[in-house]
Design a protein around this motif. Structure first.
Motif, PDB file in Angstrom:
ATOM      1  N   GLN A   1      46.386  -0.101  31.427  1.00 14.30           N
ATOM      2  CA  GLN A   1      47.021   0.899  32.286  1.00 14.30           C
ATOM      3  C   GLN A   1      46.464   2.263  31.915  1.00 14.30           C
TER       4      GLN A   1
ATOM      5  N   GLU B   1      52.604  -6.415  28.973  1.00 14.09           N
ATOM      6  CA  GLU B   1      53.486  -6.526  30.132  1.00 14.09           C
ATOM      7  C   GLU B   1      54.750  -7.317  29.803  1.00 14.09           C
TER       8      GLU B   1
ATOM      9  N   SER C   1      47.366  -6.127  29.286  1.00 15.00           N
ATOM     10  CA  SER C   1      46.877  -5.504  30.504  1.00 15.00           C
ATOM     11  C   SER C   1      46.351  -4.122  30.138  1.00 15.00           C
TER      12      SER C   1
END
Length: 566
Positions: A452, A459, A450
């Motif tokens: 961020q 994750e 993912s």
């Protein structure tokens, strides 16, 4: 440590042994901690059974208000059923196993009453705990003790094989029943029995108090067999040397097999109508067998006589299935004559499962020097259970204390005086928290990738804090650290998981289960480091505890571990 020592600073310690089949309470005072007062005898009403414990049964009115508990609840429901007035009432019995058998236990979990009607499990458990608490207070009043509820250190027993959700559920039921959170200790049932057997004076079990002595505690209740292994230390404390194990091998499994035999003999339709219309007779069958099953031995041939209400035979004849007499079972009038070998077969399931499990435990090289096996709990009074352990050739001393069915209850009182008496416990699970580290394509699954704040992360990674089988001293706090994702973050959430696997990669890995959530408020700060914090987890007690401290200010923030979701 003197045997008569007490670390309790309240007026008395009161323990509730909340069992699958029977429940009871006992208490003692710090000045005389070993002078334990049991609750008064309860009588079944039919005079077939008098016990120091009451059946774990709850009867609620149609408006869901509490009516009665134990023998009183059984007898009232029987009377209602006899008059066909029981419709709409709620009758719950042997419901404790719901906390063991429910995979996703929440505060909204429901359980079925005897007729299949659903109700909040928390409501039912709360009524049961409240009844025992109120009965205790009345007993103290009758003894002219000036104790109020605020003067009592409460202890509630739970199986050692229960997870944190089930333990927290019992704590919530207790607080809902009017017991303050800071007045409650959770005791593990086999540990409590072990603690009590340290101070018993029977010559056969004096060896348990010898420094260095190692023994397995097998707590056999109605629902489960709960097993732990202890060593007596020089300082008088106990050390757990193997993680708690167990399974559904309690005495209730024998009862189920017995009812299946009667159902096969009388027919399903007859048994269903019998339970619906002859409730007094139905409970008499259960009470009579509860006494009978303890006296069945492994020796001898011939038949056993069991009294069966004539109403069941009449219903069986009504449905045309009552004439199944053969050489093994003879049914005449209100008596069954059953070949004793068939009765023994009713015990095969739980006893064989238990013996196999103990054999597996003892095959562990770490268990070779175990000196004895201690049998406690109501089901341990069964002679067939005792014989099975003697015949298993474990090459260990077998110890069954006086009144094994009360060992957990009395030990829970003792544990309330000395909650630190078990100085080391062994973790049943690997415990960890969910983290989202930088993505590493050499070891992370691409499906977990993912982004961020513009940076690739992974994750749902499991960050291990405690290993399976790790020895953890009482009160030891294990540290893990955390930080905020961004400067404006005001709430931090730490999600904890448990696993029977040693090193799960992700919190979604097979066998990895949600344990609980820790939420707390982060302080304001000028830089991200102002929000750094340390999480202190205590795994060496009977319950998992958590504290959070902000690194910069060294101040503890208010938080708790929430295992139960709504």
């Amino acid at each position: 440590m003197a045997d008569a020592e007490s670390h309790c600073n309240r007026l008395l310690v009161a323990a509730m042994d909340f069992g699958t089949t029977y429940s009871g309470y006992a208490f003692s005072f710090p000045g005389k901690p070993l002078d334990i007062h049991n609750n008064p005898n309860w009588n079944a009403g039919s005079e077939k059974l008098i016990s120091l414990k009451n059946p774990t049964c709850v009867l609620l009115k149609p408006n869901e208000e509490f009516h009665s508990f134990g023998f009183e609840a059984e007898n009232k429901y029987c009377d209602l059923a006899e008059d066909d007035e029981h419709h709409g009432w709620y009758f719950f019995r042997r419901f404790k196993m719901a906390l063991y058998e429910t995979d996703n236990l929440t505060t909204a979990t429901t359980i079925d009453d005897i007729a299949g009607k659903k109700m909040s499990a928390l409501t039912v458990f709360t009524h049961a705990v409240r009844y025992l608490k109120d009965h205790l207070l009345n007993t103290l009043d009758n003894r002219d003790n000036n104790a109020s509820i605020n003067d009592i250190q409460f202890v509630i027993t739970v199986p050692a094989i229960w997870d944190e959700k089930a333990k927290q559920f019992m704590r919530l039921a207790a607080t809902s029943a009017g017991i303050k959170n800071d007045q409650l200790i959770i005791a593990l049932e086999p540990e409590a029995a072990s603690v009590w057997c340290q101070v018993e004076t029977d010559n056969n079990q004096n060896v348990l108090s010898k420094p260095g002595y190692k023994y397995m505690v097998v707590d056999l209740g109605g629902g489960t067999a709960d097993i732990t292994v202890h060593q007596k230390m020089i300082d008088g404390n106990l050390t757990e040397i193997h993680k708690a194990t167990g399974g559904a091998w309690g005495g209730n499994e024998v009862d189920k097999a017995y009812l299946e035999m009667l159902t096969k003999l009388s027919g399903t339709e007859a048994m269903q109508e019998f339970k619906a219309t002859q409730m007094i007779d139905y409970f008499d069958i259960l009470r009579d067998f509860e006494t009978k099953k303890r006296s069945i031995t492994s020796d001898g041939d011939g038949k056993v006589t069991i009294k069966i209400p004539i109403s069941l035979r009449e219903l069986a004849m009504k449905y045309g299935v009552a004439n199944k007499n053969d050489k093994d079972i003879l049914w005449t009038g209100d008596k069954l004559r059953i070949q004793i070998s068939l009765i023994r077969q009713l015990f095969d399931g739980p006893i064989k499962g238990l013996i196999r499990h103990v054999e597996d435990l003892l095959s562990d090289p770490k268990m070779e020097d175990i000196d004895a096996i201690l049998l406690v709990g109501g089901f341990s009074e069964c002679q067939l259970v005792n014989a099975a352990f003697r015949d298993a050739a474990f090459n260990k001393k077998l110890i069954v204390p006086n009144e094994p069915g009360l060992a957990v209850l009395k030990g829970a009182v003792r544990f309330g005086h000395l909650p630190d008496i078990v100085s080391v416990r062994v973790s049943r699970y690997a415990y960890g928290r969910e983290i989202w580290p930088d993505f590493d394509q050499t070891k992370h699954d691409v499906s977990k990738r993912s982004v961020q704040l513009g940076k690739p992360i992974c994750e749902e990674v499991f960050y291990k804090i405690v290993s399976v089988g790790e020895e953890i001293p009482y009160g030891k706090e294990i540290k893990t650290t955390g930080s905020a994702f961004h400067i404006d973050q005001t709430i931090a959430t730490i999600v904890l998981y448990s696993s029977l696997q040693e090193n799960p990669m992700y919190v979604t890995s097979p066998g990895c289960e949600f344990l609980g959530i820790v939420r707390f408020t982060l302080p304001k700060g000028k830089i991200l480091e102002d929000k750094n914090h340390t999480i202190l987890l205590t795994f060496g007690d009977t319950e998992l505890k958590v504290r959070v401290i902000i690194d910069k200010t060294k101040k503890e923030v208010e938080t708790s571990l929430q295992c139960l979701q709504n």
